[in-house]
Every structure is written in C-alpha cells, then in structure tokens.
Motif scaffolding. Sequence first.
Motif, PDB file in Angstrom:
ATOM      1  N   GLY A  74     -47.785  38.002 -35.073  1.00 44.15           N
ATOM      2  CA  GLY A  74     -47.523  39.399 -35.378  1.00 44.15           C
ATOM      3  C   GLY A  74     -47.420  40.283 -34.161  1.00 44.15           C
ATOM      4  N   VAL A  75     -47.674  41.583 -34.349  1.00 46.36           N
ATOM      5  CA  VAL A  75     -47.584  42.557 -33.258  1.00 46.36           C
ATOM      6  C   VAL A  75     -48.768  43.513 -33.338  1.00 46.36           C
ATOM      7  N   GLN A  76     -49.121  44.096 -32.203  1.00 48.02           N
ATOM      8  CA  GLN A  76     -50.092  45.182 -32.174  1.00 48.02           C
ATOM      9  C   GLN A  76     -49.799  46.083 -30.979  1.00 48.02           C
ATOM     10  N   HIS A  77     -50.201  47.356 -31.091  1.00 49.22           N
ATOM     11  CA  HIS A  77     -49.738  48.366 -30.148  1.00 49.22           C
ATOM     12  C   HIS A  77     -50.281  48.166 -28.738  1.00 49.22           C
ATOM     13  N   GLU A  78     -51.415  47.453 -28.573  1.00 48.36           N
ATOM     14  CA  GLU A  78     -51.966  47.245 -27.234  1.00 48.36           C
ATOM     15  C   GLU A  78     -51.096  46.342 -26.364  1.00 48.36           C
ATOM     16  N   GLU A  79     -50.155  45.641 -26.971  1.00 51.51           N
ATOM     17  CA  GLU A  79     -49.409  44.628 -26.234  1.00 51.51           C
ATOM     18  C   GLU A  79     -47.996  45.060 -25.864  1.00 51.51           C
ATOM     19  N   VAL A  80     -47.752  46.341 -25.842  1.00 55.56           N
ATOM     20  CA  VAL A  80     -46.437  46.826 -25.419  1.00 55.56           C
ATOM     21  C   VAL A  80     -46.472  47.192 -23.940  1.00 55.56           C
ATOM     22  N   GLU A  81     -45.339  47.037 -23.258  1.00 54.88           N
ATOM     23  CA  GLU A  81     -45.219  47.373 -21.844  1.00 54.88           C
ATOM     24  C   GLU A  81     -44.392  48.637 -21.622  1.00 54.88           C
ATOM     25  N   SER A  82     -43.884  49.215 -22.715  1.00 55.10           N
ATOM     26  CA  SER A  82     -43.131  50.474 -22.640  1.00 55.10           C
ATOM     27  C   SER A  82     -43.137  51.105 -24.022  1.00 55.10           C
ATOM     28  N   SER A  91     -24.908  42.982 -31.975  1.00 58.78           N
ATOM     29  CA  SER A  91     -25.404  43.433 -30.679  1.00 58.78           C
ATOM     30  C   SER A  91     -24.991  42.447 -29.591  1.00 58.78           C
ATOM     31  N   GLY A  92     -24.731  42.986 -28.388  1.00 55.82           N
ATOM     32  CA  GLY A  92     -24.332  42.135 -27.269  1.00 55.82           C
ATOM     33  C   GLY A  92     -25.140  42.414 -26.026  1.00 55.82           C
ATOM     34  N   GLY A  93     -25.077  41.503 -25.084  1.00 58.33           N
ATOM     35  CA  GLY A  93     -25.780  41.657 -23.819  1.00 58.33           C
ATOM     36  C   GLY A  93     -25.711  40.374 -23.017  1.00 58.33           C
ATOM     37  N   GLU A  94     -26.332  40.388 -21.856  1.00 61.67           N
ATOM     38  CA  GLU A  94     -26.385  39.166 -21.058  1.00 61.67           C
ATOM     39  C   GLU A  94     -27.408  38.214 -21.661  1.00 61.67           C
ATOM     40  N   LEU A  95     -27.013  36.965 -21.838  1.00 61.91           N
ATOM     41  CA  LEU A  95     -27.876  35.957 -22.442  1.00 61.91           C
ATOM     42  C   LEU A  95     -28.737  35.309 -21.362  1.00 61.91           C
ATOM     43  N   CYS A  96     -30.053  35.327 -21.570  1.00 59.91           N
ATOM     44  CA  CYS A  96     -30.960  34.684 -20.617  1.00 59.91           C
ATOM     45  C   CYS A  96     -32.096  34.032 -21.389  1.00 59.91           C
ATOM     46  N   PHE A  97     -32.786  33.083 -20.762  1.00 51.95           N
ATOM     47  CA  PHE A  97     -33.859  32.381 -21.465  1.00 51.95           C
ATOM     48  C   PHE A  97     -35.188  32.570 -20.755  1.00 51.95           C
ATOM     49  N   ASN A  98     -36.257  32.653 -21.565  1.00 55.06           N
ATOM     50  CA  ASN A  98     -37.614  32.786 -21.051  1.00 55.06           C
ATOM     51  C   ASN A  98     -38.415  31.576 -21.502  1.00 55.06           C
ATOM     52  N   THR A  99     -39.117  30.940 -20.552  1.00 60.39           N
ATOM     53  CA  THR A  99     -39.837  29.696 -20.838  1.00 60.39           C
ATOM     54  C   THR A  99     -41.303  29.925 -21.194  1.00 60.39           C
ATOM     55  N   GLY A 100     -41.726  31.184 -21.341  1.00 60.52           N
ATOM     56  CA  GLY A 100     -43.120  31.469 -21.666  1.00 60.52           C
ATOM     57  C   GLY A 100     -43.495  30.968 -23.049  1.00 60.52           C
ATOM     58  N   MET A 101     -44.749  30.502 -23.180  1.00 60.65           N
ATOM     59  CA  MET A 101     -45.240  29.984 -24.458  1.00 60.65           C
ATOM     60  C   MET A 101     -45.884  31.071 -25.320  1.00 60.65           C
ATOM     61  N   THR A 102     -46.171  32.227 -24.733  1.00 60.35           N
ATOM     62  CA  THR A 102     -46.830  33.300 -25.466  1.00 60.35           C
ATOM     63  C   THR A 102     -46.421  34.638 -24.858  1.00 60.35           C
ATOM     64  N   GLY A 103     -46.934  35.725 -25.434  1.00 63.26           N
ATOM     65  CA  GLY A 103     -46.649  37.042 -24.883  1.00 63.26           C
ATOM     66  C   GLY A 103     -45.301  37.600 -25.264  1.00 63.26           C
ATOM     67  N   TYR A 104     -44.803  37.277 -26.464  1.00 62.68           N
ATOM     68  CA  TYR A 104     -43.439  37.719 -26.796  1.00 62.68           C
ATOM     69  C   TYR A 104     -43.313  39.236 -26.910  1.00 62.68           C
ATOM     70  N   GLN A 105     -44.356  39.922 -27.377  1.00 58.96           N
ATOM     71  CA  GLN A 105     -44.227  41.380 -27.512  1.00 58.96           C
ATOM     72  C   GLN A 105     -44.139  42.056 -26.155  1.00 58.96           C
ATOM     73  N   GLU A 106     -44.887  41.550 -25.170  1.00 52.77           N
ATOM     74  CA  GLU A 106     -44.795  42.078 -23.809  1.00 52.77           C
ATOM     75  C   GLU A 106     -43.401  41.850 -23.237  1.00 52.77           C
ATOM     76  N   ILE A 107     -42.825  40.692 -23.529  1.00 54.10           N
ATOM     77  CA  ILE A 107     -41.474  40.376 -23.061  1.00 54.10           C
ATOM     78  C   ILE A 107     -40.451  41.329 -23.688  1.00 54.10           C
ATOM     79  N   PHE A 108     -40.538  41.509 -24.996  1.00 56.54           N
ATOM     80  CA  PHE A 108     -39.548  42.320 -25.702  1.00 56.54           C
ATOM     81  C   PHE A 108     -39.595  43.790 -25.289  1.00 56.54           C
ATOM     82  N   THR A 109     -40.753  44.267 -24.813  1.00 56.91           N
ATOM     83  CA  THR A 109     -40.891  45.678 -24.435  1.00 56.91           C
ATOM     84  C   THR A 109     -40.850  45.889 -22.922  1.00 56.91           C
ATOM     85  N   ASP A 110     -40.563  44.842 -22.164  1.00 59.52           N
ATOM     86  CA  ASP A 110     -40.442  44.942 -20.702  1.00 59.52           C
ATOM     87  C   ASP A 110     -39.101  45.602 -20.363  1.00 59.52           C
TER      88      ASP A 110
END
Length: 368
Positions: A68-76, A30-49
Amino acid sequence: MKKHTFSEAILLLEDGTVFKGKSLGRIGTSGGELCFNTGMTGYQEIFTDPSYYGQMVVTTVSHVGNYGVQHEEVESDKVQISGLVCKDFSHHFSRKTAEGSLQDYFEKAGVVGICEIDTRALVRHIRDKGAMNAIVSSEITDIEELRNRLSEVPSMAGLELSSRVSTPETYEMKPEDVKYKVAVLDLGVKRNSLYNFMQRGCEVKVFPYNTPFEEMEKWNPDGYFISNGPGDPAATLDAVNSVKQILKVEKPLFGICMGHQVLAQANGIATYKMHNGHRGLNHPVKNLITGKCEVTSQNHGFVVDAEQIKNHPDVEVTHINLNDNTIEGIRIKGKPAFSVQYHPESSPGPHDSTYLFDDFIALLEQNK
C-alpha cells in the motif's frame, strides 16, 4: 477498498516494439522516457522522486503495490512518474499502517500504467537497445494512432525539466537548535535530503531552480546544497551560473546527482546521456579517498565525462562506480566543494553513504 476492473492496455516503444497487458491506475494514455529500476522496495519513494519527472518506470521486482501507501513515504508533493510498467500489480495490501491502495493512489494522481507483461523481456530489450521513449494506453488500441502520439513525446536529451518540479517560491525549514544555515538550490530536491540537514542542526532555505546567486547570498548562508533533479544537466544553465559564483566566494558546496553534474559543468566538464542509466538500490561505489566501498541508491540517466576530468587541473575524482567505472564523485581542489552522482539521503536504499552529509557539516564548521 473498491474492486478494480482490469482493461486491456498497450505499451508501444519508440523502436516499434509492442507489449500487451492489463491496465493499472487511471484509464488513459501517457508517454515518457522508459527506464527501469532494480530496487526491491521503496516504490512510493521512487514514484514521488522529482528526478523521475517525464519518465515511465519499469520495476524489475515482481510485485508492486502489496504494502500500500502512506504519507510518510513521499519525497515530494505529488507522483512524478509519467507511467508505471510492472509484472504483478497488487490492488490489495497487507501492511496494517498503510493508508490506502496504490491503485487508488494512482487514480487520484492521474497515473496511467500497464501490468501483466513480461518485464524481464522488456528490460533485456531496453538494456540492449538503450533508453528510449514509450507510450502506454488503456484507452487507445490503434497502434498507428499511438505511434503518432509517441512522436510528440520530447527526447530527454537537451530537455530542461527542473522548472517543472522546483518550488515556485522560497521556503524555510529549521530544527529547534540551529547551528548552520544551508541554502538549497532546488532542481528537484527530495524531502529526505532536507531532513538529513535538519537532523544535523541545519536551517535550510529552499530556493527556486533559477534563483541568481546574489539573491541566495542575501540570506548569508554558511553553505550551499545543489539538489538532484530531472532532465538534461546541459540545459540547466541558470544553475551552472549560480554554482560558478558560489565557487568564487569559496563557501562550502555539496551537490548530489543533478547537482554533481552541474558542479562538473561549472568547471568546464561536459555531461552526456548514458546508454542506460543507473537506477536502483544496490550500485557498488568505491571511495578513492578512503579505499572503502559502499552500496548506493542511484537514479540518473546522464553522467560526467571521465576523459575530460583526467587532465583537468582543478577537479579530482573521489568516487567511481565499480560496475562500469563511471564517475561517481568529485571535489574541487583548493575549494570546499564536492559532489556525488548517487543519493546519500537513501530514500529508498541503503545508508552506507550518509557520511557525506557529515563531511559537508565538517566543511561548514571549518569555514564558519
């Protein structure tokens, strides 16, 4: 929880830099633009943004997947990132309320990634060289073949992506006690933005990214919200035209992130691609109206041109970034319209900026 077997993985950057590590998620390329996120938490919200569509995210925090993951933490409705790069990827999770592992979540979503690389070295490299495209593979080991594949990944500059993440048809959400009607132009809206409106008594109707103003106005909303979204704001011409029409009828308008950039463009102010964007949960912003500072959640790779705003007769700067003085907020003189570059819905992130939703409600009340 099934046991995951690591395989070798390769990350190739546009400038030829190579990192070798272990696979995570689905085996593939897989390819795409490489960028970095400095957040310490909230990875599921980031991945679904949806704003991350077309981008491969590097997490600067050491451990990913440990809760882990849970369905309440998705943004899309789905995972939006094109790949994940991290140091330590945990296949086991300790949170009792988690519904599954991040590994299983990625496999179902078809996300390819790489772990066990020196992310500090990687982030230092792209901070110096700037954001660039990259490709990750856990199935191809030939660098020349990966280089050929990488050459096919489009540049983010000039790329229109809202059409890839926007709702295909309108839908409505409403609280029990409706006080206001807000039309949402969906350029890649996050669910928590919609929840913030509902918590304040707003019925929202979400429209596709290219909906003409006349079509939205038929619903007779009290105000308009222009959402966040991915890609180059200069390529979102339909949204710019709609915002121009909204400004003419002088209904309240609130924009965030991409919506902020679209509001600037609707007033003749250009945007440009940053050397590196702002992505994280701790960006300091000063409110020039109140003099107060706030810690903000951000995710953007483009910014409005500060020089063009200086002499603009109709646009006032309301917020600035205290790290690099980039424009973080504007309002239109004589009109009930304002926007911010960052994410006041804060999912994930601090809640310093949720007052902006209240400011918009106040405009709705004044103009109703």
